[in-house]
Scaffold this active site. Structure first.
Site, PDB file in Angstrom:
ATOM      1  N   SER A  26     106.163  16.331  62.735  1.00  0.00           N
ATOM      2  CA  SER A  26     104.816  16.113  63.261  1.00  0.00           C
ATOM      3  C   SER A  26     104.903  16.083  64.779  1.00  0.00           C
ATOM      4  CB  SER A  26     104.231  14.802  62.729  1.00  0.00           C
ATOM      5  OG  SER A  26     104.931  13.696  63.248  1.00  0.00           O
ATOM      6  N   GLU A  27     103.750  16.088  65.384  1.00  0.00           N
ATOM      7  CA  GLU A  27     103.709  16.047  66.842  1.00  0.00           C
ATOM      8  C   GLU A  27     104.307  14.741  67.357  1.00  0.00           C
ATOM      9  OE1 GLU A  27      99.892  14.251  65.303  1.00  0.00           O
ATOM     10  OE2 GLU A  27     101.161  15.921  64.772  1.00  0.00           O
ATOM     11  N   LYS A  28     104.777  14.749  68.591  1.00  0.00           N
ATOM     12  CA  LYS A  28     105.344  13.548  69.222  1.00  0.00           C
ATOM     13  C   LYS A  28     104.216  12.774  69.879  1.00  0.00           C
ATOM     14  CE  LYS A  28     108.249  10.702  71.139  1.00  0.00           C
ATOM     15  NZ  LYS A  28     107.623   9.420  70.917  1.00  0.00           N
ATOM     16  N   LEU A  29     104.069  11.541  69.465  1.00  0.00           N
ATOM     17  CA  LEU A  29     103.087  10.639  70.047  1.00  0.00           C
ATOM     18  C   LEU A  29     103.839   9.469  70.664  1.00  0.00           C
ATOM     19  CD1 LEU A  29     100.673  10.790  67.012  1.00  0.00           C
ATOM     20  CD2 LEU A  29     100.411  12.004  69.175  1.00  0.00           C
ATOM     21  N   GLU A  67     106.842   7.672  63.197  1.00  0.00           N
ATOM     22  CA  GLU A  67     106.276   6.933  64.309  1.00  0.00           C
ATOM     23  C   GLU A  67     104.991   6.243  63.865  1.00  0.00           C
ATOM     24  OE1 GLU A  67     105.740   8.007  69.010  1.00  0.00           O
ATOM     25  OE2 GLU A  67     105.770   9.586  67.530  1.00  0.00           O
TER      26      GLU A  67
END
Length: 70
Positions: A26-29, A67
């Site tokens: 998934s995207e990095k947040l 995350e």
């Protein structure tokens, strides 16, 4: 770190030829790294994360690493 800390992979530079179909990504947040062992959430350092019961309803029995953010 704690003796209870899960053994987690750290970020790495993508190498050409790696089959990404073997990974869930998934995207990095900007959140808190969490490990789900199939029953409990812990921090990268091994500290318990105690969410309300409704939060983990439906989580799989398989381990997940990700995350938490809001």
């Amino acid at each position: 770190g704690s003796g209870n800390a899960p053994q987690l992979s750290l970020a790495n530079t993508y190498q050409a030829g790696v089959d990404l179909s073997h990974y869930w990504i998934s995207e990095k947040l900007d959140g808190v790294r969490a490990y789900w062992d199939g029953e409990r959430l812990t921090s990268r350092g091994g500290k318990p994360i105690l969410p309300p019961a409704w939060f983990t309803v439906g989580f799989p029995r398989q381990p997940l690493d990700g995350e938490l953010w809001m």
